[in-house]
Design a protein around this motif. Structure first.
Motif, PDB file in Angstrom:
ATOM      1  N   LEU A 142      -8.730 -12.586  -7.240  1.00 13.41           N
ATOM      2  CA  LEU A 142      -7.417 -12.277  -6.682  1.00 13.41           C
ATOM      3  C   LEU A 142      -7.355 -12.607  -5.201  1.00 13.41           C
ATOM      4  N   GLU A 143      -6.233 -13.149  -4.795  1.00 11.94           N
ATOM      5  CA  GLU A 143      -5.972 -13.374  -3.378  1.00 11.94           C
ATOM      6  C   GLU A 143      -4.980 -12.311  -2.911  1.00 11.94           C
ATOM      7  N   ILE A 144      -5.455 -11.399  -2.070  1.00 18.60           N
ATOM      8  CA  ILE A 144      -4.627 -10.307  -1.587  1.00 18.60           C
ATOM      9  C   ILE A 144      -3.846 -10.748  -0.361  1.00 18.60           C
ATOM     10  N   ARG A 145      -2.536 -10.589  -0.411  1.00 17.28           N
ATOM     11  CA  ARG A 145      -1.658 -10.908   0.716  1.00 17.28           C
ATOM     12  C   ARG A 145      -0.986  -9.622   1.177  1.00 17.28           C
ATOM     13  N   PRO A 146      -1.648  -8.890   2.072  1.00 18.93           N
ATOM     14  CA  PRO A 146      -1.144  -7.561   2.455  1.00 18.93           C
ATOM     15  C   PRO A 146       0.138  -7.622   3.277  1.00 18.93           C
TER      16      PRO A 146
END
Length: 320
Positions: A142-146
């Motif tokens: 997963l690529e987390i984009r906060p």
């Protein structure tokens, strides 16, 4: 958690208190050699420690082992599905290319039977590719984009699309207001949606779905509790394993909870299950305040309640 707490208390407190009595209190009353019996109490404490370590965990040790096991399993599944997805995608592309050529030939020679057979092959190829793509999307790293997200608003927006599926299920919301966190709203919302979907399927159109957001000293805990049939101890122990499902032939991949667990780990949080047969299931999604930069803004306007469902569906009851 409560089992771990009581196991720690049982191993430490009696041992420490009885040792103090034998070493200080009784000698002051003239019984000078009572300290020799301390070994029995220390041995009992060690026995309780070992039992607790392998049964419930002790000071987080078993939890750490479980986390590492699940993380390594997810990494292995991610690698495997990535390779499989790549191979099937290439072969499916070749199949489509050559079946298109064969369809052109069948159409030009007026072979309707062959044309229908080739369309069946193409649909099967597309179906296989779509199925492996769905698995790959759920297991890929997963690529987390906060972003700065108000957590109670995210919960309400995630639940809205599920309202038509409620049937006779009553929704109860108990959300701590005003907490803003730096999280990925898409991934977190998808994880919560998987948990809510599982709860609705477990209740089969009847019962109570409770979604609560509680603020603790160090964590914000989002709980989804259903009144479904619950799970046995063995089922609950395997629920976070990829591809494990209790749905039988209902078409589930068994990736909803592992995906939610993966999302929580990416945010520095954790996901826990509590379930007993006949008592429903609770899923706890814990966000450490420090990891997600949680800030409470009491002056933000209150969120609007969940939309009232259509006629015939139960309205949500919110408790704040």
């Amino acid at each position: 958690m409560s089992h771990t707490h009581w196991m720690i208390c049982l191993a430490v407190l009696p041992t420490a208190l009885l040792s103090m009595v034998m070493s200080y209190v009784l000698p002051s009353l003239g019984m000078l050699r009572m300290w020799r019996y301390n070994v029995w109490f220390v041995g009992l404490g060690v026995a309780v420690f070992l039992i607790g370590l392998f049964t419930y965990g002790f000071l987080g040790m078993r939890l750490l082992v479980d986390r590492r096991r699940l993380d390594s399993t997810l990494r292995a599944v991610t690698s495997g599905t990535a390779i499989l997805h790549h191979a099937i995608k290439n072969d499916a592309g070749k199949m489509r290319l050559f079946t298109d050529k064969m369809k052109s030939y069948a159409a030009s020679t007026n072979q309707s039977g062959l044309l229908e057979d080739l369309e069946v092959v193409q649909r099967a190829s597309s179906h296989i590719q779509e199925m492996i793509s769905r698995v790959h999307r759920r297991t890929e790293d997963l690529e987390i984009r906060p972003q700065d997200v108000r957590l109670d608003e995210l919960v309400r927006e995630t639940i809205k699309p599920f309202v038509p599926r409620f049937g006779q299920v009553r929704l109860e919301l108990d959300l701590a207001e005003g907490w803003s966190c730096r999280i990925d709203p898409a991934q977190t919302g998808e994880a919560l949606g998987n948990v809510v979907s599982n709860a609705l399927e477990a209740m089969n159109g009847q019962g109570v779905l409770t979604v609560s957001l509680k603020e603790g000293k160090r964590e914000l805990t989002l709980e989804v509790r259903d009144t479904g049939p619950g799970m046995s101890k063995d089922q609950a122990a395997q629920a976070l394993e990829p591809f494990y499902t209790t749905k039988g032939g209902a078409g589930g991949f068994g990736l909803g909870l592992p995906y939610a667990y993966h999302v929580m780990r990416k945010h520095g949080g954790s996901l826990h299950l509590g379930s007993r047969p006949g008592s429903g299931t609770s899923v706890y999604m814990a966000f450490p305040k420090r990891s997600v930069g949680a800030v409470k803004s009491p002056h933000l306007p209150l969120s609007r309640p969940v939309s009232k469902p259509a006629d015939g569906a139960p309205a949500a009851r919110e408790e704040s």
